[in-house]
Design an enzyme around this catalytic site. Structure first.
Site, PDB file in Angstrom:
ATOM      1  N   ASP A  95      37.678 -20.879 -42.341  1.00  0.00           N
ATOM      2  CA  ASP A  95      36.418 -20.400 -41.765  1.00  0.00           C
ATOM      3  C   ASP A  95      35.602 -19.732 -42.858  1.00  0.00           C
ATOM      4  O   ASP A  95      36.160 -19.194 -43.834  1.00  0.00           O
ATOM      5  CB  ASP A  95      36.681 -19.408 -40.629  1.00  0.00           C
ATOM      6  CG  ASP A  95      35.395 -19.033 -39.906  1.00  0.00           C
ATOM      7  OD1 ASP A  95      34.779 -19.914 -39.282  1.00  0.00           O
ATOM      8  OD2 ASP A  95      34.995 -17.851 -39.973  1.00  0.00           O
ATOM      9  N   GLU A 154      31.844 -17.263 -43.560  1.00  0.00           N
ATOM     10  CA  GLU A 154      30.683 -16.523 -43.077  1.00  0.00           C
ATOM     11  C   GLU A 154      29.585 -16.677 -44.114  1.00  0.00           C
ATOM     12  O   GLU A 154      29.863 -16.781 -45.318  1.00  0.00           O
ATOM     13  CB  GLU A 154      31.008 -15.046 -42.852  1.00  0.00           C
ATOM     14  CG  GLU A 154      32.127 -14.785 -41.850  1.00  0.00           C
ATOM     15  CD  GLU A 154      31.854 -15.312 -40.459  1.00  0.00           C
ATOM     16  OE1 GLU A 154      30.652 -15.475 -40.115  1.00  0.00           O
ATOM     17  OE2 GLU A 154      32.808 -15.567 -39.720  1.00  0.00           O
ATOM     18  N   HIS A 190      32.351 -11.424 -36.211  1.00  0.00           N
ATOM     19  CA  HIS A 190      32.855 -12.608 -36.887  1.00  0.00           C
ATOM     20  C   HIS A 190      33.434 -12.193 -38.239  1.00  0.00           C
ATOM     21  O   HIS A 190      32.794 -11.490 -39.017  1.00  0.00           O
ATOM     22  CB  HIS A 190      31.723 -13.620 -37.115  1.00  0.00           C
ATOM     23  CG  HIS A 190      31.276 -14.288 -35.858  1.00  0.00           C
ATOM     24  ND1 HIS A 190      31.013 -15.638 -35.789  1.00  0.00           N
ATOM     25  CD2 HIS A 190      31.053 -13.815 -34.615  1.00  0.00           C
ATOM     26  CE1 HIS A 190      30.646 -15.961 -34.557  1.00  0.00           C
ATOM     27  NE2 HIS A 190      30.646 -14.853 -33.833  1.00  0.00           N
ATOM     28  N   ASP A 243      38.979 -15.083 -37.913  1.00  0.00           N
ATOM     29  CA  ASP A 243      38.639 -16.290 -37.157  1.00  0.00           C
ATOM     30  C   ASP A 243      39.555 -17.448 -37.520  1.00  0.00           C
ATOM     31  O   ASP A 243      39.909 -18.269 -36.667  1.00  0.00           O
ATOM     32  CB  ASP A 243      37.178 -16.666 -37.399  1.00  0.00           C
ATOM     33  CG  ASP A 243      36.211 -15.723 -36.686  1.00  0.00           C
ATOM     34  OD1 ASP A 243      36.693 -14.786 -36.023  1.00  0.00           O
ATOM     35  OD2 ASP A 243      34.991 -15.925 -36.793  1.00  0.00           O
TER      36      ASP A 243
END
Length: 246
Positions: free
Chosen positions: A7, A9, A153, A158
């Site tokens: 994941d 960001e 998040h 995640d």
């Protein structure tokens, strides 16, 4: 089989607008079991966040100011994921950003897709649960993955949640205890031992007198209401019925 649950960001929704990766989180699975190896980096994006993006992650430019830039961690990241099958929720988003970051480093790094294969867990979820919400939060709730600690998040958090959700999403009966009797130590959601079959004579149970009296009263009540009771069949008639069937 080696899987990397991944994941990222970012500073915004589109890499084509120059947005950058600010966090990468990866969790390694081998033969569908966590190995304990992870890759996690915060990155200095050298640009501002787009409106709304900062609130989603809780990250600030002040926090990221002393963090490495993508160029400084690229070799380590590529070594970690090289040859693996990446599992990503909405893979087009994360892969687009990672390919963009690599392209900024020059042709020598090539494309990430040439080093890995990619599975989109969002696509899998949509096929299994058509017409339903399939965000990571929705998937966790539907599959029984505890995400109560996910307030913002975060790439590594995640990735960890997605690892559990993906294992549940893709598990077969053999992986949840129907095909094997031996337990696997330390495995979450792995195989469970089957109970041993009882041996020896069955226990003899004595019915208390008060229970017999209650039963007799109940039978009598049925007899009065229905005119007869199955327990009233004479032994001879019962024997004739058995003989006729046999």
């Amino acid at each position: 089989m080696r899987h990397i649950i991944l994941d990222t960001e970012t500073t915004g929704l589109e890499w084509k607008k120059g947005n950058r990766v600010v966090e990468i989180g990866c969790v390694e699975l081998v033969e569908r079991r966590p190995t304990g190896r992870t890759f996690h980096k915060y990155l200095n994006p050298d640009r501002e966040f787009e409106a709304g993006a900062q609130e989603v992650t809780g990250l600030t430019l002040e926090f990221l100011a002393d963090k490495p830039r993508f160029a400084e961690v690229a070799d380590e990241f590529l070594a970690f994921v090289d040859g693996a099958e990446l599992v990503i929720h909405n893979a087009a988003f994360d892969m687009g950003f990672l390919e963009y970051e690599l392209s900024r480093l020059g042709e020598g790094y090539g494309r990430l897709r040439d080093r890995v294969t990619v599975v989109d867990s969002l696509d899998l979820a949509r096929k299994r649960f058509p017409g339903q919400r399939n965000s990571l939060d929705a998937l966790c709730k539907r599959l029984g993955v505890d995400n109560s600690h996910r307030q913002l998040h975060g790439a590594l958090l995640d990735a960890q949640l997605l690892a559990e959700a993906w294992l549940a999403l893709t598990s077969g009966q053999g992986e949840i205890g129907f095909a094997a009797a031996e337990p696997v130590a330390g495995a979450r959601g792995g195989r469970f031992p089957l109970p041993a079959m009882p041996t020896g004579p069955r226990p003899s149970i004595a019915v208390p007198a008060e229970d017999l009296a209650l039963h007799a009263a109940r039978v009598e009540a049925i007899r009065r209401k229905a005119g007869h009771c199955v327990w009233d069949v004479p032994e001879a008639a019962e024997a004739d019925a058995v003989a006729a069937v046999g």
